[in-house]
Design a protein around this motif. Structure first.
Motif, short mmCIF file in Angstrom:
data_model
loop_
_atom_site.label_atom_id
_atom_site.label_comp_id
_atom_site.label_asym_id
_atom_site.label_seq_id
_atom_site.Cartn_x
_atom_site.Cartn_y
_atom_site.Cartn_z
N GLY A 55 67.20 33.55 42.79
CA GLY A 55 68.01 33.91 41.62
C GLY A 55 68.48 32.68 40.88
N SER A 56 69.20 32.91 39.78
CA SER A 56 69.78 31.80 39.02
C SER A 56 71.30 31.85 39.21
N GLY A 57 72.00 30.91 38.59
CA GLY A 57 73.45 30.83 38.76
C GLY A 57 74.18 32.10 38.35
N GLU A 58 73.58 32.88 37.45
CA GLU A 58 74.25 34.07 36.96
C GLU A 58 73.81 35.34 37.72
N SER A 59 72.90 35.20 38.67
CA SER A 59 72.34 36.39 39.33
C SER A 59 73.35 37.14 40.18
N ILE A 77 69.48 30.18 45.24
CA ILE A 77 69.96 30.21 43.86
C ILE A 77 69.63 28.91 43.15
N MET A 78 69.05 29.04 41.96
CA MET A 78 68.83 27.86 41.11
C MET A 78 70.05 27.75 40.19
N GLY A 79 71.05 27.05 40.66
CA GLY A 79 72.30 26.92 39.94
C GLY A 79 73.33 26.41 40.91
N VAL A 80 74.34 25.69 40.40
CA VAL A 80 75.40 25.26 41.31
C VAL A 80 76.33 26.43 41.60
N GLY A 81 76.49 27.31 40.62
CA GLY A 81 77.37 28.47 40.79
C GLY A 81 76.63 29.60 41.48
N TYR A 82 77.33 30.28 42.37
CA TYR A 82 76.70 31.41 43.07
C TYR A 82 77.72 32.53 43.20
N VAL A 103 72.60 17.79 41.27
CA VAL A 103 71.53 17.37 40.35
C VAL A 103 71.88 17.70 38.89
N LEU A 104 72.89 18.54 38.67
CA LEU A 104 73.25 18.88 37.29
C LEU A 104 74.58 18.27 36.84
N ASN A 105 75.22 17.48 37.70
CA ASN A 105 76.55 16.96 37.35
C ASN A 105 76.57 16.23 36.01
N ALA A 238 82.35 26.50 32.58
CA ALA A 238 82.32 27.00 33.97
C ALA A 238 81.71 28.40 34.01
N ARG A 239 82.57 29.39 33.99
CA ARG A 239 82.14 30.78 33.96
C ARG A 239 83.05 31.53 33.01
N GLY A 240 82.50 32.46 32.24
CA GLY A 240 83.27 33.19 31.24
C GLY A 240 84.53 33.84 31.79
N PRO A 285 74.95 28.79 23.98
CA PRO A 285 74.43 29.86 24.86
C PRO A 285 74.21 29.44 26.31
N HIS A 286 75.27 29.12 27.03
CA HIS A 286 75.21 28.76 28.45
C HIS A 286 74.10 27.71 28.69
N LEU A 287 74.24 26.58 28.02
CA LEU A 287 73.21 25.53 28.12
C LEU A 287 73.72 24.29 28.84
N GLY A 288 74.82 24.42 29.56
CA GLY A 288 75.44 23.25 30.21
C GLY A 288 74.46 22.36 30.93
N SER A 289 73.59 22.94 31.72
CA SER A 289 72.62 22.14 32.50
C SER A 289 71.24 22.16 31.84
N GLY A 290 71.18 22.62 30.61
CA GLY A 290 69.90 22.97 30.01
C GLY A 290 69.08 21.87 29.38
N THR A 294 66.89 18.20 33.99
CA THR A 294 67.84 18.73 34.97
C THR A 294 67.39 20.09 35.50
N ARG A 295 66.88 20.94 34.62
CA ARG A 295 66.42 22.25 35.13
C ARG A 295 65.23 22.06 36.09
N GLN A 296 64.41 21.03 35.84
CA GLN A 296 63.31 20.75 36.78
C GLN A 296 63.88 20.36 38.14
N ALA A 297 64.89 19.49 38.12
CA ALA A 297 65.50 19.05 39.38
C ALA A 297 66.13 20.22 40.11
N MET A 298 66.75 21.13 39.35
CA MET A 298 67.37 22.31 39.97
C MET A 298 66.31 23.23 40.58
N ALA A 299 65.22 23.44 39.84
CA ALA A 299 64.14 24.31 40.35
C ALA A 299 63.53 23.69 41.60
C1 8YV Z 1 72.38 27.88 34.68
C2 8YV Z 1 74.65 27.52 35.91
O1 8YV Z 1 72.82 28.73 33.73
O2 8YV Z 1 74.27 26.02 37.66
C3 8YV Z 1 74.91 26.99 37.27
O3 8YV Z 1 75.77 27.53 37.95
O4 8YV Z 1 75.39 28.25 35.38
C4 8YV Z 1 73.44 27.04 35.21
O5 8YV Z 1 73.18 25.73 35.33
C5 8YV Z 1 71.41 28.61 35.51
O6 8YV Z 1 71.91 29.02 36.72
C6 8YV Z 1 70.09 27.97 35.64
O7 8YV Z 1 69.24 28.69 36.45
#
Ligand code: 8YV
Length: 323
Positions: A55-59, A77-82, A103-105, A238-240, A285-290, A294-299
């Motif tokens: 999943g991703s951080g929002e899953s 989870i691909m995201g720091v938030g879970y 990796v997204l700091n 952070a989160r809405g 649009p929730h692009l903090g780590s975008g 960085t998204r490659q490092a997260m994946a």
């Molecule tokens: C992304 C995020 O939106 O890392 C998180 O917690 O909110 C984000 O970086 C997303 O999870 C990328 O998959």
């Protein structure tokens, strides 16, 4: 790749994953992309074999979903938030949960500073002003300085520290609130969000989401930030749900605070029309780590966790509650 080469490990992708994560997942595992939402009958047939959830951080990975996956071993989870993962339920089941911290700091910190500047200097509005051909009619209104002002960080984790480092280069004074003071840090601690807000020109929300932080920024915190004179910018990366969105809209409409820059929202990707109507608000649009990097490092890290799990090796980044 011939079907026989695909290892017989079934993985459920619980939300729309970026190709950076989904493509290598598909190369390594038998991936069922959102099958639980698209085809309940097919999902029921495959559910007993699913050993991993991606999943991703929002899953959302609820206790109910996990209960339908008796063979589940790991959630990556691909995201720091879970905050969408029911970690207690996972723990009770012995299911491991991994995320992608660190990796997204830098990326999220860069975004936060960018949003602070956009809010104070109204750069997106200035861009609209030029494009609308308004410049020949007169100068863009003067805005607020950021350098040397007071930054309040709501949260003091790894990303907050990266924000603080950058803010120091802007000559800002730095204070924070968190569950407990961190005496090793050279920043002033305030025990509550309201106490911090009352001493801040920029209040930046960078705390984990979830029940513990829900509506931490409420009407009282916004009043404190406004300091009775429409002071203060709120920035949320952070989160809405950490911010009471209705209270924020009221504070902005009433001029209680000076402005806001928001990368996250209560009901993404829906953004309330009243928020969109406010010119002093910057919306992203929730692009903090975008970024691609960085998204490659997260994946890569999310996948490395899955691969380590199935290879019987230590997991690179298990969530703290399960360490
Ligand atoms: C992304 C995020 O939106 O890392 C998180 O917690 O909110 C984000 O970086 C997303 O999870 C990328 O998959």
């Amino acid at each position: 790749m011939p079907a026989t080469d695909v290892p017989a490990i079934d993985v459920l992708a619980v939300s729309r994953l970026p190709p950076l994560y989904l493509d290598p997942l598909r190369a390594a595992y038998r991936v069922h992309d959102r099958l639980h939402e698209t085809d309940p009958a097919a999902f029921a047939a495959v559910a007993p074999r699913i050993r991993a959830v991606a999943g991703s951080g929002e899953s959302k990975v609820s206790a109910e979903l996990m209960a339908r996956l008796p063979a589940l071993e790991v959630v990556a989870i691909m995201g720091v938030g879970y905050d969408g993962v029911d970690v207690e339920a996972a723990k009770a089941r012995g299911v491991r949960v991994t995320h992608t911290p660190d990796v997204l700091n830098d990326e999220v910190a860069d975004t936060a500073l960018g949003l602070m500047l956009c809010a104070a200097r109204q750069l997106p509005a200035a861009d609209r002003f030029v494009r609308a051909g308004q410049w020949p009619q007169g100068a863009f209104p003067l805005q607020t300085r950021m350098s040397g002002k007071r930054l309040g960080l709501l949260g003091m984790g790894r990303i907050a520290k990266a924000i603080a480092q950058r803010a120091q280069a802007f000559g800002m004074s730095i204070a924070y609130t968190a569950r407990s003071a961190k005496p090793e840090l050279p920043y002033r601690f305030w025990p509550t969000p309201a106490a911090l807000a009352a001493e801040s020109d920029f209040l930046v929300v960078i705390t984990p989401g979830g029940a513990a932080t829900r509506k931490l920024v409420d009407a009282a915190v916004l009043r404190a930030l406004g300091q009775g004179r429409g002071n203060g910018f709120l920035v949320n990366v952070a989160r809405g749900p950490v911010v009471d969105e209705a209270a924020l809209i009221e504070a902005l409409e009433a001029g209680t605070i000076a402005g806001a820059a928001l990368d996250v929202f209560e009901q993404e990707p829906q953004v309330p029309a009243r928020l969109m109507a406010l010119p002093q608000v910057v919306l992203t649009p929730h692009l903090g780590s975008g970024t691609r990097e960085t998204r490659q490092a997260m994946a890569d890290l999310a996948l490395a966790n899955l691969q380590a799990h199935f290879a019987g090796q230590p997991l690179p980044t298990l969530v703290p509650e399960l360490r």
